[in-house]
Design an enzyme around this catalytic site. Sequence first.
Site, mmCIF file in Angstrom:
data_model
loop_
_atom_site.group_PDB
_atom_site.id
_atom_site.type_symbol
_atom_site.label_atom_id
_atom_site.label_comp_id
_atom_site.label_asym_id
_atom_site.label_seq_id
_atom_site.Cartn_x
_atom_site.Cartn_y
_atom_site.Cartn_z
ATOM 1 N N GLY A 70 0.824 -1.205 0.000
ATOM 2 C CA GLY A 70 0.000 0.000 0.000
ATOM 3 C C GLY A 70 0.855 1.250 0.000
ATOM 4 O O GLY A 70 2.075 1.187 0.232
ATOM 5 N N CYS B 205 5.297 -6.053 1.617
ATOM 6 C CA CYS B 205 5.631 -4.626 1.580
ATOM 7 C C CYS B 205 4.934 -3.906 2.746
ATOM 8 O O CYS B 205 5.279 -4.136 3.892
ATOM 9 C CB CYS B 205 5.278 -4.029 0.224
ATOM 10 S SG CYS B 205 6.078 -2.443 -0.103
ATOM 11 N N TYR B 206 3.933 -3.054 2.489
ATOM 12 C CA TYR B 206 3.252 -2.402 3.601
ATOM 13 C C TYR B 206 2.655 -3.433 4.554
ATOM 14 O O TYR B 206 2.620 -3.213 5.775
ATOM 15 C CB TYR B 206 2.157 -1.459 3.104
ATOM 16 C CG TYR B 206 1.496 -0.697 4.225
ATOM 17 C CD1 TYR B 206 2.039 0.487 4.698
ATOM 18 C CD2 TYR B 206 0.358 -1.197 4.857
ATOM 19 C CE1 TYR B 206 1.460 1.179 5.761
ATOM 20 C CE2 TYR B 206 -0.230 -0.527 5.913
ATOM 21 C CZ TYR B 206 0.324 0.659 6.366
ATOM 22 O OH TYR B 206 -0.244 1.327 7.428
ATOM 23 N N HIS C 85 7.826 -7.442 -3.645
ATOM 24 C CA HIS C 85 6.540 -7.859 -4.216
ATOM 25 C C HIS C 85 6.711 -9.172 -4.981
ATOM 26 O O HIS C 85 7.223 -9.178 -6.103
ATOM 27 C CB HIS C 85 5.997 -6.779 -5.157
ATOM 28 C CG HIS C 85 5.495 -5.574 -4.453
ATOM 29 N ND1 HIS C 85 4.202 -5.457 -3.996
ATOM 30 C CD2 HIS C 85 6.124 -4.422 -4.101
ATOM 31 C CE1 HIS C 85 4.043 -4.275 -3.405
ATOM 32 N NE2 HIS C 85 5.198 -3.635 -3.454
ATOM 33 N N GLU D 45 4.325 -10.890 -6.249
ATOM 34 C CA GLU D 45 3.226 -11.061 -7.200
ATOM 35 C C GLU D 45 3.538 -10.561 -8.599
ATOM 36 O O GLU D 45 2.849 -10.937 -9.568
ATOM 37 C CB GLU D 45 1.950 -10.382 -6.674
ATOM 38 C CG GLU D 45 1.996 -8.854 -6.597
ATOM 39 C CD GLU D 45 2.541 -8.335 -5.278
ATOM 40 O OE1 GLU D 45 2.144 -7.228 -4.880
ATOM 41 O OE2 GLU D 45 3.366 -9.031 -4.652
ATOM 42 N N ASP E 235 -17.340 -12.364 -21.924
ATOM 43 C CA ASP E 235 -17.985 -12.455 -20.614
ATOM 44 C C ASP E 235 -19.454 -12.848 -20.718
ATOM 45 O O ASP E 235 -19.905 -13.803 -20.090
ATOM 46 C CB ASP E 235 -17.860 -11.115 -19.866
ATOM 47 C CG ASP E 235 -16.424 -10.661 -19.737
ATOM 48 O OD1 ASP E 235 -15.524 -11.513 -19.856
ATOM 49 O OD2 ASP E 235 -16.201 -9.457 -19.535
ATOM 50 N N LYS F 51 -10.484 -12.300 -15.839
ATOM 51 C CA LYS F 51 -10.747 -12.476 -17.266
ATOM 52 C C LYS F 51 -10.172 -13.784 -17.800
ATOM 53 O O LYS F 51 -10.847 -14.503 -18.549
ATOM 54 C CB LYS F 51 -10.145 -11.293 -18.044
ATOM 55 C CG LYS F 51 -10.527 -11.263 -19.514
ATOM 56 C CD LYS F 51 -11.924 -10.703 -19.693
ATOM 57 C CE LYS F 51 -12.262 -10.491 -21.144
ATOM 58 N NZ LYS F 51 -13.551 -9.805 -21.309
#
Length: 515
Positions: A54, A81-82, A171, A173, A229, A371
């Site tokens: 964050g 991180c945060y 991070h 991710e 979708d 998605k």
Amino acid sequence: MTDHVLILDFGSQVTQLIARRVREAGVYCEIHPFNMADEEIAEFAPQAIILSGGPASAAEMGTPRAPQAVFELGVPVLGICYGQMTMAVQLGGRVESGHEREFGRAFLDISQTCDLFDGMWNPGERHQVWMSHGDRITAPPPGFRGVATSEGAPFAVIADDRRKLYGLMFHPEVVHTPDGAALLQNFTRHVAGLRGDWSMATFRREEIARLRAQVGQGRVICALSGGVDSSVVAALLHEAIGEQLICIFVDHGLLRQGEAEEVVTLFRDHYNIPLVYRDAGDLFLDKLYGIEDPEEKRKIIGATFIDVFEEEAQKLGGAEFLAQGTLYPDVIESVSFAGGPSVTIKSHHNVGGLPERMNLKLVEPLRELFKDEVRALGRELGLPLRLINRHPFPGPGLAIRIPGAVTRDKLRILRAADAIYLDEIRRANLYDAIWQAFCVLLPVRSVGVMGDSRSYDYVLALRAVTSSDGMTADSYPFSHEFLSATATRIINEVRGVNRVVYDVTSKPPGTIEWE
């Protein structure tokens, strides 16, 4: 019951990537705001928790903190991180700001072993990671030990194996941390002991049962746009409730070449799904006449779509439910770190929501999926790959690819050029390597010489981007030969274009849908 992980969002622009990586490891997870109530956490009953990054500083008073219940549930917790910073502060450590900052690529030096690193990283090794911090831990909480350092972080990774609490300054991710996905899998599968058995087959089975229970004997109307979708929603609902479903396809005259016919043929003739087709192209074009502002065009298209859809729905009568292709990013964005719940209902991508006066209950079968997961579900349902792998196409269609006023002649030009561009991409076997490709008819006319005469025609821009997640994108590196051949074909075959350019603009992070 499927294993599930809770991700608490502290406002990082890449929080969604954490969820994607966890799901890629076969573990179901959900993102919720950092201030999720204790009773809601207890009801969710997570088997592991991840605290996101964050923008705030944990060294400052009044900045976000994790619910204390997170550390009292006895489940594994990973702070990123945060998330690492607030974990350290809340559990008795010390965090300071104003030290050396680290942004971008950095290198992690492994100093000790821990369960999080098991089978991956060993003492004495160095690994590339992606940092984004201005704070750092100067004293870890009681029970924690530092197991890795970086140039700007003496406690880049902290671990308490006994309580299964871990903190990462970097991070994992993002793709810029090469071993990040494996590290998150190690947390969910090895540390937390989760099975990793969540799949589209599992989702399909559970969602069909849920839809049957929700709808009962009621009738459902589905707003079908022909995109991925809404097509997956229609196929899933048809499998769940059969003839209780009826689809309404509003053709606003802003679709790509042959798209309306393709949608009608696929759903009405091939799948035998009840389908109402309304050709409203003339109505939309009349409403858009002379309108140049892009946001005003969106609003007009959205309002007109709602009016036409409601008119067709009223003709049917007796429906109780409205099915929509809401995706998980829409849900996350509507209840974000910064804001409260949104009342906007996604019905036809980016063109506004259907009015409450329709008094229909919502059915949103895809609201838990990203998605790429929707595409995987479409494959699971047996939908044609040409449809499933189709590039994203926003609700306003070609209207937002014509800066300035929309006219029939501009639509003719853009539709024909777009078809040639995509045909050339498919001929070169590049379609699936590209996230999205499209043409833009620029509000510029160029003087040129074509043959023995002068021309004064439009300039057309080609755009193509690659993306692994739909959140960030880079321009696709076409060869000069491809661009030359495509431009030549467009100029030769499409009357009204005398110049073609390639747009190499990239998409910044922090947004969800590319247009």
